[in-house]
Motif scaffolding. Structure first.
Motif, PDB file in Angstrom:
ATOM      1  N   LEU A 145       0.846  -1.195   0.000  1.00 53.89           N
ATOM      2  CA  LEU A 145       0.000   0.000   0.000  1.00 53.89           C
ATOM      3  C   LEU A 145       0.877   1.239   0.000  1.00 53.89           C
ATOM      4  CD1 LEU A 145      -2.814   1.381   0.373  1.00 53.89           C
ATOM      5  CD2 LEU A 145      -2.459   1.136   2.835  1.00 53.89           C
ATOM      6  N   VAL A 146       0.626   2.155  -0.916  1.00 48.39           N
ATOM      7  CA  VAL A 146       1.313   3.449  -0.943  1.00 48.39           C
ATOM      8  C   VAL A 146       0.257   4.534  -1.046  1.00 48.39           C
ATOM      9  CG1 VAL A 146       3.432   2.535  -1.953  1.00 48.39           C
ATOM     10  CG2 VAL A 146       1.609   3.383  -3.447  1.00 48.39           C
ATOM     11  N   GLY A 147       0.573   5.702  -0.532  1.00 48.31           N
ATOM     12  CA  GLY A 147      -0.416   6.772  -0.571  1.00 48.31           C
ATOM     13  C   GLY A 147       0.188   8.144  -0.407  1.00 48.31           C
ATOM     14  N   LEU A 148      -0.581   9.144  -0.843  1.00 46.58           N
ATOM     15  CA  LEU A 148      -0.249  10.551  -0.676  1.00 46.58           C
ATOM     16  C   LEU A 148      -1.448  11.257  -0.071  1.00 46.58           C
ATOM     17  CD1 LEU A 148       1.380  11.384  -4.147  1.00 46.58           C
ATOM     18  CD2 LEU A 148       2.599  11.191  -1.971  1.00 46.58           C
ATOM     19  N   ARG A 149      -1.195  12.269   0.749  1.00 49.50           N
ATOM     20  CA  ARG A 149      -2.282  13.093   1.275  1.00 49.50           C
ATOM     21  C   ARG A 149      -1.850  14.555   1.244  1.00 49.50           C
ATOM     22  NH1 ARG A 149      -7.066  13.109   3.597  1.00 49.50           N
ATOM     23  NH2 ARG A 149      -7.163  10.859   3.381  1.00 49.50           N
ATOM     24  N   GLN A 150      -2.676  15.351   0.572  1.00 45.90           N
ATOM     25  CA  GLN A 150      -2.435  16.791   0.449  1.00 45.90           C
ATOM     26  C   GLN A 150      -3.470  17.534   1.276  1.00 45.90           C
ATOM     27  OE1 GLN A 150      -0.089  18.708  -1.631  1.00 45.90           O
ATOM     28  NE2 GLN A 150      -0.859  20.296  -0.264  1.00 45.90           N
ATOM     29  N   THR A 151      -3.012  18.369   2.188  1.00 44.41           N
ATOM     30  CA  THR A 151      -3.924  19.223   2.948  1.00 44.41           C
ATOM     31  C   THR A 151      -3.954  20.612   2.326  1.00 44.41           C
ATOM     32  OG1 THR A 151      -2.180  19.876   4.505  1.00 44.41           O
ATOM     33  CG2 THR A 151      -3.503  17.938   5.071  1.00 44.41           C
ATOM     34  N   PHE A 152      -5.065  21.300   2.535  1.00 40.62           N
ATOM     35  CA  PHE A 152      -5.271  22.606   1.909  1.00 40.62           C
ATOM     36  C   PHE A 152      -5.555  23.670   2.955  1.00 40.62           C
ATOM     37  CE2 PHE A 152      -6.704  19.230  -0.926  1.00 40.62           C
ATOM     38  CZ  PHE A 152      -5.944  19.480  -2.057  1.00 40.62           C
TER      39      PHE A 152
END
Length: 570
Positions: free
Chosen positions: A563-570
């Motif tokens: 499992l790989v992932g990215l999370r972008q907060t704004f």
């Protein structure tokens, strides 16, 4: 079932994020009010998690004068009132968007039906915190929208959220408490208690719970405090639902064709009143409580109710030792086969050892829910870096009731994860645990757990052992009841490589007896790397291996997950 992040990985990611961003506000920080009020005791053995019935008052401290000082930490549903002065922090809204890519060589964790698949999950998020003189709370909402490449019929939307908000309607008098939670789990059981449970969409149960409670609080000087309130509760448990483009409900059956779960839902109306004595009573403290909860729901909760009236007394023998005794009367009714009617006295005797304000043990033995049982709650600090948490309790309840009971016994940390409102220990949500199966029946549940956690500047190591036993008491018409039991242990180690990068490793082993898998065992190991690429961009990678065997399969099922992932907060 693909959760967007399991607890330890989410915690590590949160810590890494905090290296570059100001952390969100904690939920409902406990006020220091001159009110002799206290918290429900998780696992107290009373009507857990239902307003005033959630448990007797806690943490009486023997002051230098010899009086019993009841902490002002909590009343039913967590908080009496915000601090009288405005915090000035206001609102904080943090939207985010996550993308997760998962590859597995055995989607269903099956020995004979191995199906590889690639899953893309879009995980929008909203972290909302508010901290004003009239409103305080936090909401963390992260639905997971899953798209399967090889098995398109498995596409699904999972609703994952935790939220709690307290509104001051009339200062120092009238308040409104709103709480909710949602998560998914495998209906059949037989999966690692913590971690990624990747399985068939029709084996997933989506649980959603909400509780709305207006209440009135008044203090009569040093004589005591009274709280009167109402709580509206609603819970739904849906198997096989939320499929993208529709789906079918064919889960909740054993391989032999016996149904052990059908969709559950209920609404409940609770009325309660609690009176607690104040400092004028010196070393002696009393609590009187009245509680009535009526259910309108499916299965055994159709026309069910819980009612209790009780008085508890605590006496500070010394500054360290407290004795307690409780007496009262309860009535309970559940519809099923057989129907359950309880109308009898309740009682309990026990004591408490206070080693320090943050280190104590409470133990009781008594009669409630129609049987005799013991209750133990403890948090012990050792040497400044080590904490031990322990709990044992027995109760009469259903899977749906446990979901709403959890709301009253927990608060949220600054990332929206549930923690014990009394001890601050991380709390496993029973409706997100896939170790034992989900059934539609009424059970006598015995659960005990102990965890040891050691914290260093760059490391945190946690060892947890737990045991749960569920014995059916009343069965929903049209389903079959199964006794269940499970014993598990886990070891988790997180290490900060840099202020922005952490690693998390975990091993778990458990032996279970569940309706969908029979007797068996499961072993799981995982390793993850979490890093902060930029101030608002996080990334993680995880590998997990699971092997399990049970009565319904010859040999063992092996599953590998990347499992790989990215999370972008704004």
């Amino acid at each position: 079932m693909l959760a967007s992040r399991w607890f330890a990985l989410g915690t590590a990611l949160a810590l890494a994020s905090q290296a570059h961003a100001e952390p969100p506000l904690p939920l409902l920080s406990e006020p220091s009010l001159p009110v002799d009020a206290t918290a429900p005791e998780p696992g107290s053995g009373t009507t857990a998690g239902t307003g005033a019935a959630a448990g007797p008052f806690t943490l009486p401290q023997a002051a230098d004068s010899g009086t019993v000082r009841l902490d002002a930490a909590n009343f039913p549903y967590g908080v009496v009132a915000p601090p009288p002065e405005p915090s000035g922090r206001g609102w904080s809204i943090t939207p985010s968007l996550g993308l997760e890519l998962l590859a597995t060589d055995n989607l269903y964790q099956s020995h004979t039906n191995r199906r590889a698949d690639f899953v893309t999950s879009v995980v929008p998020g909203l972290l909302l915190s508010v901290d004003t003189s009239r409103l305080r709370g936090l909401l963390n909402y992260e639905p997971s929208i899953e798209f399967h490449v090889a098995r398109g019929e498995q596409n699904r939307v999972d609703q994952n959220f935790n939220g709690q908000v307290l509104a001051t309607v009339v200062p120092d008098s009238v308040f409104l408490d709103i709480r909710g939670a949602g998560a998914t789990q495998a209906a059949s059981g037989g999966y690692a208690p913590q971690g990624l449970a990747v399985t068939d969409r029709n084996n997933r149960v989506q649980t959603s719970s909400v509780q709305i409670s207006p209440y009135f609080v008044h203090r009569f000087g040093g004589l005591g405090t009274v709280q009167i309130g109402y709580a509206f509760q609603a819970v739904s448990q849906d198997i096989g639902g939320n499929g993208i483009g529709g789906g079918r409900d064919d889960g909740g059956f054993t391989p032999n064709g016996q149904r052990y779960f059908s969709d559950q839902d209920f609404t409940a109306h609770e009325f309660y009143a609690v009176g607690r004595t104040g400092e004028n009573f010196g070393p002696l403290a009393f609590q009187t409580r009245l509680d009535s909860t009526s259910y309108d729901g499916t299965g055994v909760l159709d026309g069910a109710y819980r009612r209790i009236a009780s008085v508890e007394a605590r006496y500070a023998v010394t500054r360290t030792i407290l004795a307690l005794v409780e007496g009262g009367y309860e009535g309970q009714r559940y519809r099923g086969v057989p129907g359950i009617e309880i109308s009898e006295p309740v009682w309990a005797v026990g004591g408490r050892l206070n080693f320090s304000p943050d280190s104590w043990i409470t133990a009781k033995y008594g009669h409630h829910d129609g049987f005799n049982s013991a209750t133990v709650d403890a948090v012990i600090g050792v040497g400044g870096r080590t904490q031990i948490f322990a709990n044992y309790a027995e109760r009469l309840t259903t899977n749906a009731q446990r979901a709403v009971d959890l709301l009253a016994a927990t608060t949220l940390d600054e990332q929206g994860n549930p923690v014990d409102s009394e001890t601050g220990a991380p709390t496993a949500q029973p409706f997100a645990d896939s170790f034992l199966g989900v059934q539609s029946n009424l059970f006598r549940v015995r659960r005990g757990a102990i965890s040891v956690s050691q914290t260093w500047p760059r490391d945190r190591i946690t060892l947890t052992l737990s045991r749960e036993d569920r014995q059916p008491v009343s069965v929903e018409a049209g389903t079959t009841a199964f006794s269940q039991r499970g014993t598990s242990g886990s070891l988790t180690w997180s290490h900060d490589l840099t202020p922005a990068t952490s690693t998390v490793g975990s091993v778990q082993y458990g032996r279970f007896n569940s309706p969908g898998s029979g007797r068996g065992d499961v072993f799981s190991a995982s390793a993850a790397l979490v890093t902060q690429l930029m101030p608002r961009l996080s990334a993680f990678a995880q590998y997990a291996l699971t092997t399990r065997g049970d009565d319904y399969a010859s040999g063992r099922a092996l599953q590998n997950v990347v499992l790989v992932g990215l999370r972008q907060t704004f």
